[in-house]
Design a protein around this motif. Structure first.
Motif, PDB file in Angstrom:
ATOM      1  N   LEU A 181      -5.053   6.284  -5.562  1.00  0.00           N
ATOM      2  CA  LEU A 181      -4.235   6.306  -4.354  1.00  0.00           C
ATOM      3  C   LEU A 181      -3.809   7.710  -3.974  1.00  0.00           C
ATOM      4  O   LEU A 181      -3.386   8.497  -4.833  1.00  0.00           O
ATOM      5  N   ASP A 182      -3.896   7.989  -2.692  1.00  0.00           N
ATOM      6  CA  ASP A 182      -3.384   9.232  -2.128  1.00  0.00           C
ATOM      7  C   ASP A 182      -1.868   9.086  -1.986  1.00  0.00           C
ATOM      8  O   ASP A 182      -1.390   8.209  -1.250  1.00  0.00           O
ATOM      9  N   PRO A 183      -1.064   9.917  -2.664  1.00  0.00           N
ATOM     10  CA  PRO A 183       0.395   9.740  -2.622  1.00  0.00           C
ATOM     11  C   PRO A 183       0.980   9.823  -1.224  1.00  0.00           C
ATOM     12  O   PRO A 183       1.963   9.135  -0.916  1.00  0.00           O
ATOM     13  N   ARG A 184       0.415  10.661  -0.369  1.00  0.00           N
ATOM     14  CA  ARG A 184       0.957  10.797   0.987  1.00  0.00           C
ATOM     15  C   ARG A 184       0.693   9.529   1.811  1.00  0.00           C
ATOM     16  O   ARG A 184       1.568   9.057   2.546  1.00  0.00           O
ATOM     17  N   GLU A 185      -0.505   8.968   1.672  1.00  0.00           N
ATOM     18  CA  GLU A 185      -0.796   7.725   2.378  1.00  0.00           C
ATOM     19  C   GLU A 185       0.086   6.591   1.872  1.00  0.00           C
ATOM     20  O   GLU A 185       0.608   5.797   2.660  1.00  0.00           O
ATOM     21  N   LEU A 186       0.255   6.523   0.555  1.00  0.00           N
ATOM     22  CA  LEU A 186       1.081   5.452   0.000  1.00  0.00           C
ATOM     23  C   LEU A 186       2.531   5.592   0.455  1.00  0.00           C
ATOM     24  O   LEU A 186       3.179   4.594   0.796  1.00  0.00           O
ATOM     25  N   LYS A 187       3.033   6.805   0.475  1.00  0.00           N
ATOM     26  CA  LYS A 187       4.424   6.990   0.892  1.00  0.00           C
ATOM     27  C   LYS A 187       4.609   6.571   2.352  1.00  0.00           C
ATOM     28  O   LYS A 187       5.638   5.963   2.707  1.00  0.00           O
ATOM     29  N   ALA A 188       3.644   6.855   3.191  1.00  0.00           N
ATOM     30  CA  ALA A 188       3.727   6.437   4.590  1.00  0.00           C
ATOM     31  C   ALA A 188       3.697   4.916   4.708  1.00  0.00           C
ATOM     32  O   ALA A 188       4.383   4.332   5.562  1.00  0.00           O
ATOM     33  N   GLN A 189       2.922   4.251   3.853  1.00  0.00           N
ATOM     34  CA  GLN A 189       2.871   2.792   3.861  1.00  0.00           C
ATOM     35  C   GLN A 189       4.169   2.187   3.339  1.00  0.00           C
ATOM     36  O   GLN A 189       4.609   1.137   3.799  1.00  0.00           O
ATOM     37  N   LEU A 190       4.783   2.840   2.368  1.00  0.00           N
ATOM     38  CA  LEU A 190       6.037   2.356   1.808  1.00  0.00           C
ATOM     39  C   LEU A 190       7.217   2.548   2.760  1.00  0.00           C
ATOM     40  O   LEU A 190       8.169   1.762   2.748  1.00  0.00           O
TER      41      LEU A 190
END
Length: 249
Positions: A181-190
Motif C-alpha cells: 500500500l502507498d501510505p499517501r493513497e491510504l491516508k486519503a482513503q481513510l
C-alpha cells in the motif's frame, strides 16, 4: 485477483513470520504503540485477520475481552490452541471480513486490522466496515505493508527493471503481500472516516541490514533500536510495515 487466505500456509507462515527477529520486532512495536494509547480498563477488542492470535493473546493477558475473526481454519485452530495453552478465553469466529457486519451487532472499543489490507483484492473496500465495527469513542489499530519500503529495498538491490514495470506484488504462493500500500493513497482513503493519531514504522532498519550484521545482532539490541527509531521523522517511513492508530471522525 481475490482476497488471499492462509489455509495451506499456516505452519509456514508461523515459522517464517514469528520464528525470528521479524516477528519479534513487529510485536514489540505494535505492543509499545498500543500500551501508550489504550486506557487502563478492560476493552472489547475485535482482531480481524487474527492469524495465530499473537497480538490478541497479549491483549487478553492484560484483561481485555477478545474476539478473533480469521477466515483460515488452520490459523484459527492455532489461535485457539495458543489461548488454551495460556489459560485465556476468547470468542473465535471463522469468517472473512465481508461477513462480520452480519455476525457482530455491537461496535468494539478497539479494532485490530494488522497485515490484512495487503492481502485483499480491493483494500479500500474494508475501510467502511472497520468504521462501522469501531465505537465512536474507540480506536483502530491498522498495520499494513508499506509500498515505499518495498520500492526502497528494490532500489538498493538494483532491481530497476522491476521498478520500471511497477509490478511489486508477490507471487500467488509467496508470502510477499500481493497489494503493498502507498501510505499517501491510504491516508486519503481513510481521511473521510478516520483521524490518524499516531504513526510508527515496523522494521525501520532491520530488513536493510546486510545479512552478516543481522546474524550478529542480539535480539534485545534490535528491539531497543527499532523501538527508539520507530517514529523518527527520517526513518519511520522506511518501515517494512507501518502502524497507524486512528480515531473515528
Amino acid at each position: 485477483m481475490n482476497d488471499r487466505h492462509f489455509d495451506e500456509l499456516a505452519t509456514r507462515f508461523a515459522e517464517k513470520i514469528y520464528g525470528g527477529a521479524k516477528g519479534a520486532i513487529r510485536l514489540a512495536v505494535l505492543q509499545a504503540d498500543l500500551a501508550e494509547t489504550l486506557p487502563d480498563r478492560p476493552l472489547r477488542i475485535l482482531d480481524i485477520g487474527a492469524g495465530l492470535g499473537h497480538m490478541a493473546l497479549w491483549l487478553a493477558q492484560r484483561g481485555h475481552h477478545l474476539t478473533l475473526a480469521e477466515p483460515a481454519a488452520p490459523m484459527l485452530d492455532g489461535a485457539r490452541a495458543r489461548f488454551a495453552e495460556a489459560g485465556q478465553t476468547a470468542t473465535f469466529i471463522q469468517a472473512p471480513w465481508q461477513d462480520l457486519l452480519g455476525q457482530l451487532t455491537e461496535p468494539y472499543d478497539l479494532v485490530l486490522c494488522h497485515a490484512v489490507l495487503e492481502w485483499l483484492a480491493e483494500p479500500e473496500s474494508i475501510l467502511p466496515v472497520l468504521h462501522q465495527l469501531t465505537a465512536p469513542s474507540g480506536w483502530l489499530s491498522l498495520a499494513f505493508y508499506n509500498r515505499d519500503a518495498l520500492v526502497y529495498r528494490n532500489l538498493l538491490k538494483g532491481h530497476f527493471r522491476k521498478l520500471r514495470s511497477n509490478r511489486l506484488e508477490g507471487e500467488k504462493q509467496s508470502l510477499t503481500p500481493q497489494k503493498p500500500l502507498d501510505p499517501r493513497e491510504l491516508k486519503a482513503q481513510l481521511d473521510p472516516m478516520w483521524q490518524v493519531e499516531s504513526e510508527s514504522g515496523v522494521r525501520v532498519f532491520h530488513d536493510y541490514m546486510p545479512k552478516e550484521f543481522q546474524a550478529k545482532a542480539e535480539i534485545l539490541d534490535l528491539l531497543e533500536m527499532e523501538l527508539a527509531h520507530r517514529r523518527h521523522p527520517s526513518f519511520a517511513g522506511l518501515g517494512r510495515y507501518l502502524h497507524w492508530i486512528c480515531r473515528p471522525r
